[in-house]
Motif scaffolding. Structure first.
Motif, PDB file in Angstrom:
ATOM      1  N   ARG A 136      75.209 -48.111  81.295  1.00 26.61           N
ATOM      2  CA  ARG A 136      75.968 -49.267  81.779  1.00 26.61           C
ATOM      3  C   ARG A 136      77.389 -49.281  81.195  1.00 26.61           C
ATOM      4  NH1 ARG A 136      73.677 -55.463  81.213  1.00 26.61           N
ATOM      5  NH2 ARG A 136      75.397 -56.509  82.279  1.00 26.61           N
ATOM      6  N   MET A 137      77.462 -49.002  79.889  1.00 25.45           N
ATOM      7  CA  MET A 137      78.779 -48.990  79.238  1.00 25.45           C
ATOM      8  C   MET A 137      79.617 -47.806  79.714  1.00 25.45           C
ATOM      9  SD  MET A 137      78.121 -50.260  75.307  1.00 25.45           S
ATOM     10  CE  MET A 137      76.594 -49.408  74.943  1.00 25.45           C
ATOM     11  N   PHE A 138      79.008 -46.630  79.817  1.00 25.82           N
ATOM     12  CA  PHE A 138      79.761 -45.453  80.279  1.00 25.82           C
ATOM     13  C   PHE A 138      80.310 -45.703  81.685  1.00 25.82           C
ATOM     14  CE2 PHE A 138      77.091 -42.372  77.463  1.00 25.82           C
ATOM     15  CZ  PHE A 138      77.974 -42.556  76.417  1.00 25.82           C
ATOM     16  N   ASN A 139      79.473 -46.231  82.555  1.00 24.99           N
ATOM     17  CA  ASN A 139      79.913 -46.468  83.936  1.00 24.99           C
ATOM     18  C   ASN A 139      81.089 -47.428  83.962  1.00 24.99           C
ATOM     19  OD1 ASN A 139      77.888 -44.811  84.840  1.00 24.99           O
ATOM     20  ND2 ASN A 139      76.481 -46.472  85.355  1.00 24.99           N
ATOM     21  N   SER A 140      81.009 -48.462  83.156  1.00 26.05           N
ATOM     22  CA  SER A 140      82.075 -49.467  83.150  1.00 26.05           C
ATOM     23  C   SER A 140      83.359 -48.914  82.530  1.00 26.05           C
ATOM     24  CB  SER A 140      81.577 -50.693  82.368  1.00 26.05           C
ATOM     25  OG  SER A 140      82.536 -51.691  82.365  1.00 26.05           O
ATOM     26  N   ALA A 141      83.202 -48.087  81.501  1.00 22.59           N
ATOM     27  CA  ALA A 141      84.372 -47.591  80.759  1.00 22.59           C
ATOM     28  C   ALA A 141      84.956 -46.316  81.358  1.00 22.59           C
ATOM     29  CB  ALA A 141      83.971 -47.337  79.304  1.00 22.59           C
ATOM     30  N   GLY A 142      84.327 -45.790  82.401  1.00 24.29           N
ATOM     31  CA  GLY A 142      84.865 -44.579  83.032  1.00 24.29           C
ATOM     32  C   GLY A 142      84.559 -43.305  82.269  1.00 24.29           C
ATOM     33  N   VAL A 143      83.510 -43.335  81.449  1.00 25.23           N
ATOM     34  CA  VAL A 143      83.065 -42.105  80.775  1.00 25.23           C
ATOM     35  C   VAL A 143      82.019 -41.446  81.681  1.00 25.23           C
ATOM     36  CG1 VAL A 143      81.846 -41.152  78.771  1.00 25.23           C
ATOM     37  CG2 VAL A 143      83.497 -43.023  78.466  1.00 25.23           C
ATOM     38  N   THR A 144      82.285 -40.219  82.084  1.00 25.40           N
ATOM     39  CA  THR A 144      81.339 -39.534  82.964  1.00 25.40           C
ATOM     40  C   THR A 144      80.276 -38.835  82.120  1.00 25.40           C
ATOM     41  OG1 THR A 144      82.692 -37.535  83.052  1.00 25.40           O
ATOM     42  CG2 THR A 144      83.072 -39.180  84.768  1.00 25.40           C
ATOM     43  N   TYR A 145      79.136 -38.602  82.709  1.00 29.69           N
ATOM     44  CA  TYR A 145      78.068 -37.896  82.000  1.00 29.69           C
ATOM     45  C   TYR A 145      77.307 -37.030  82.993  1.00 29.69           C
ATOM     46  CZ  TYR A 145      75.866 -42.226  83.661  1.00 29.69           C
ATOM     47  OH  TYR A 145      75.467 -43.285  84.428  1.00 29.69           O
ATOM     48  N   ARG A 146      76.853 -35.893  82.494  1.00 30.14           N
ATOM     49  CA  ARG A 146      76.101 -34.969  83.349  1.00 30.14           C
ATOM     50  C   ARG A 146      75.118 -34.205  82.486  1.00 30.14           C
ATOM     51  NH1 ARG A 146      78.534 -29.674  82.724  1.00 30.14           N
ATOM     52  NH2 ARG A 146      80.623 -29.882  81.825  1.00 30.14           N
ATOM     53  N   GLN A 147      74.040 -33.784  83.125  1.00 33.38           N
ATOM     54  CA  GLN A 147      73.040 -33.011  82.393  1.00 33.38           C
ATOM     55  C   GLN A 147      73.457 -31.540  82.367  1.00 33.38           C
ATOM     56  OE1 GLN A 147      68.968 -33.394  83.750  1.00 33.38           O
ATOM     57  NE2 GLN A 147      68.281 -33.249  81.633  1.00 33.38           N
ATOM     58  N   TYR A 148      73.299 -30.927  81.235  1.00 31.48           N
ATOM     59  CA  TYR A 148      73.599 -29.497  81.079  1.00 31.48           C
ATOM     60  C   TYR A 148      72.519 -28.678  81.764  1.00 31.48           C
ATOM     61  CZ  TYR A 148      73.444 -25.016  78.536  1.00 31.48           C
ATOM     62  OH  TYR A 148      73.381 -23.699  78.193  1.00 31.48           O
ATOM     63  N   LEU A 149      72.942 -27.746  82.593  1.00 32.60           N
ATOM     64  CA  LEU A 149      72.000 -26.849  83.270  1.00 32.60           C
ATOM     65  C   LEU A 149      72.187 -25.456  82.691  1.00 32.60           C
ATOM     66  CD1 LEU A 149      72.585 -28.085  86.932  1.00 32.60           C
ATOM     67  CD2 LEU A 149      70.688 -28.666  85.401  1.00 32.60           C
ATOM     68  N   PRO A 150      71.266 -25.000  81.857  1.00 31.29           N
ATOM     69  CA  PRO A 150      71.446 -23.687  81.225  1.00 31.29           C
ATOM     70  C   PRO A 150      71.536 -22.579  82.268  1.00 31.29           C
ATOM     71  CG  PRO A 150      69.572 -24.865  80.268  1.00 31.29           C
ATOM     72  CD  PRO A 150      69.992 -25.633  81.472  1.00 31.29           C
ATOM     73  N   GLN A 151      72.472 -21.657  82.051  1.00 32.31           N
ATOM     74  CA  GLN A 151      72.572 -20.503  82.941  1.00 32.31           C
ATOM     75  C   GLN A 151      71.709 -19.356  82.454  1.00 32.31           C
ATOM     76  OE1 GLN A 151      76.584 -19.485  84.096  1.00 32.31           O
ATOM     77  NE2 GLN A 151      77.232 -21.602  83.833  1.00 32.31           N
ATOM     78  N   LYS A 152      71.279 -19.440  81.213  1.00 33.65           N
ATOM     79  CA  LYS A 152      70.371 -18.433  80.651  1.00 33.65           C
ATOM     80  C   LYS A 152      69.199 -19.171  80.036  1.00 33.65           C
ATOM     81  CE  LYS A 152      74.204 -15.486  79.104  1.00 33.65           C
ATOM     82  NZ  LYS A 152      74.046 -14.339  79.986  1.00 33.65           N
ATOM     83  N   THR A 153      68.040 -18.571  80.060  1.00 38.53           N
ATOM     84  CA  THR A 153      66.894 -19.228  79.439  1.00 38.53           C
ATOM     85  C   THR A 153      66.970 -19.149  77.923  1.00 38.53           C
ATOM     86  OG1 THR A 153      65.651 -17.185  79.685  1.00 38.53           O
ATOM     87  CG2 THR A 153      65.338 -18.860  81.379  1.00 38.53           C
ATOM     88  N   GLN A 154      67.671 -18.142  77.424  1.00 43.63           N
ATOM     89  CA  GLN A 154      67.769 -17.971  75.970  1.00 43.63           C
ATOM     90  C   GLN A 154      69.152 -17.475  75.602  1.00 43.63           C
ATOM     91  OE1 GLN A 154      65.017 -15.405  73.953  1.00 43.63           O
ATOM     92  NE2 GLN A 154      63.377 -15.870  75.400  1.00 43.63           N
ATOM     93  N   ILE A 155      69.648 -17.967  74.500  1.00 44.05           N
ATOM     94  CA  ILE A 155      70.815 -17.349  73.867  1.00 44.05           C
ATOM     95  C   ILE A 155      70.395 -17.096  72.429  1.00 44.05           C
ATOM     96  CG2 ILE A 155      73.197 -17.680  73.108  1.00 44.05           C
ATOM     97  CD1 ILE A 155      73.594 -19.430  75.600  1.00 44.05           C
ATOM     98  N   THR A 156      70.305 -15.839  72.061  1.00 44.88           N
ATOM     99  CA  THR A 156      69.723 -15.475  70.769  1.00 44.88           C
ATOM    100  C   THR A 156      70.750 -14.741  69.914  1.00 44.88           C
ATOM    101  OG1 THR A 156      67.653 -15.106  71.945  1.00 44.88           O
ATOM    102  CG2 THR A 156      67.778 -14.272  69.683  1.00 44.88           C
ATOM    103  N   ILE A 157      70.805 -15.082  68.672  1.00 43.91           N
ATOM    104  CA  ILE A 157      71.589 -14.276  67.726  1.00 43.91           C
ATOM    105  C   ILE A 157      70.586 -13.568  66.828  1.00 43.91           C
ATOM    106  CG2 ILE A 157      73.341 -14.267  65.915  1.00 43.91           C
ATOM    107  CD1 ILE A 157      74.312 -16.971  67.063  1.00 43.91           C
ATOM    108  N   ASP A 158      70.452 -12.297  67.044  1.00 41.93           N
ATOM    109  CA  ASP A 158      69.478 -11.520  66.271  1.00 41.93           C
ATOM    110  C   ASP A 158      70.263 -10.557  65.384  1.00 41.93           C
ATOM    111  OD1 ASP A 158      67.576  -9.860  65.261  1.00 41.93           O
ATOM    112  OD2 ASP A 158      66.537  -9.529  67.168  1.00 41.93           O
ATOM    113  N   PHE A 159      70.494 -10.980  64.138  1.00 43.61           N
ATOM    114  CA  PHE A 159      71.332 -10.172  63.249  1.00 43.61           C
ATOM    115  C   PHE A 159      70.731  -8.784  63.010  1.00 43.61           C
ATOM    116  CE2 PHE A 159      72.629 -14.532  61.925  1.00 43.61           C
ATOM    117  CZ  PHE A 159      73.970 -14.422  62.287  1.00 43.61           C
ATOM    118  N   SER A 160      69.412  -8.694  63.140  1.00 48.77           N
ATOM    119  CA  SER A 160      68.793  -7.396  62.882  1.00 48.77           C
ATOM    120  C   SER A 160      69.142  -6.381  63.963  1.00 48.77           C
ATOM    121  CB  SER A 160      67.271  -7.550  62.781  1.00 48.77           C
ATOM    122  OG  SER A 160      66.727  -7.791  64.064  1.00 48.77           O
TER     123      SER A 160
END
Ligand SMILES: O=c1ccn([C@H]2C[C@H](O)[C@@H](COP(=O)(O)O)O2)c(=O)[nH]1
Length: 224
Positions: A181-205
């Motif tokens: 309600r506050m975001f809509n009134s104040a003009g703050v937009t919001y959206r759900q993040y849709l991952p483009q990859k199922t995983q992002i892994t940092i594997d130092f090994s």
């Protein structure tokens, strides 16, 4: 900061808009840092196509910093980014400075004075307060969980203009409804993040950049 003519292929934090294009190669894919290196060393003269998007980078950053949280149940991270795709603040849910993690309660039941909710600073608030720029006006915030009403107030008052969240599991709770309600009134937009990859892994090994063995050993604390 110079802008590259084709911002969709830009790799620089001067690019002005979030990259939401889905490369065919990256759709539903996952890649480790080690895999990326192997691919790079065997490829031709062109740039890699399977780089992560800005959204992937900043949401991953939010999840990475959430790993700092001591909350045994829910770890939330937030990453604030300006219109040049530069990170200007990060935070995670934790006890206030000077309120020791081992002294203050992490429970969710019982007497409210002994519940974490009285004390924990939310990730969004910490990200705003941790800013390394003079302000966060017109920035966007990446956060694992849709902000509660108290964080929504902070987001609005700080001048953040866009919220990108992963989970809205609390969407039917009054706090989330009040936030919308506050975001809509104040003009703050919001959206759900849709991952483009199922995983992002940092594997130092898997990182093998040739001269790694020549790196000096990690500094050790002096025993003196
Ligand atoms: O917008 C939000 C909402 C919640 N948090 C934090 C506060 C708490 O540490 C946990 C929620 O705990 P539950 O056990 O899931 O009730 O998440 C936040 O940082 N930002």
């Amino acid at each position: 900061m110079d802008r590259l003519p084709d911002s969709s292929s830009s790799d620089c934090p001067g690019e002005s808009r979030p990259d939401t294009t889905q490369d065919a190669q990256s759709l539903l894919g996952s890649m480790t840092l080690g895999d990326a290196h192997q691919q790079a060393t065997s490829s031709s003269t062109g740039p890699r196509a399977d780089y992560i998007s800005w959204d992937d980078l900043f949401m991953s950053s939010a999840f990475l910093i959430a790993m700092r949280s001591k909350d045994p149940v829910t770890q939330v991270g937030a990453c604030i980014v300006n219109d040049e795709n530069k990170i200007v603040g990060m935070g995670y849910n934790g006890m206030p400075n000077g309120c020791h993690d081992n002294v203050f309660p992490w429970g969710k039941t019982g007497d409210p004075i002994d519940m974490k909710y009285m004390y924990v600073c939310h990730a969004e608030m910490n990200a705003v307060l941790n800013k390394n720029s003079s302000d966060v006006k017109n920035c966007r915030i990446y956060v694992g969980l849709f902000p509660c009403n108290e964080c929504a107030k902070i987001i609005i008052q700080s001048g953040i203009k866009e919220v990108i969240f992963l989970s809205d599991k609390n969407r039917h709770q009054p706090a989330a409804m009040a936030s919308r309600r506050m975001f809509n009134s104040a003009g703050v937009t919001y959206r759900q993040y849709l991952p483009q990859k199922t995983q992002i892994t940092i594997d130092f090994s898997k990182v093998n950049w040739g001269n790694m063995s020549q790196m000096p050993p990690s500094p050790k604390k002096s025993l003196l």
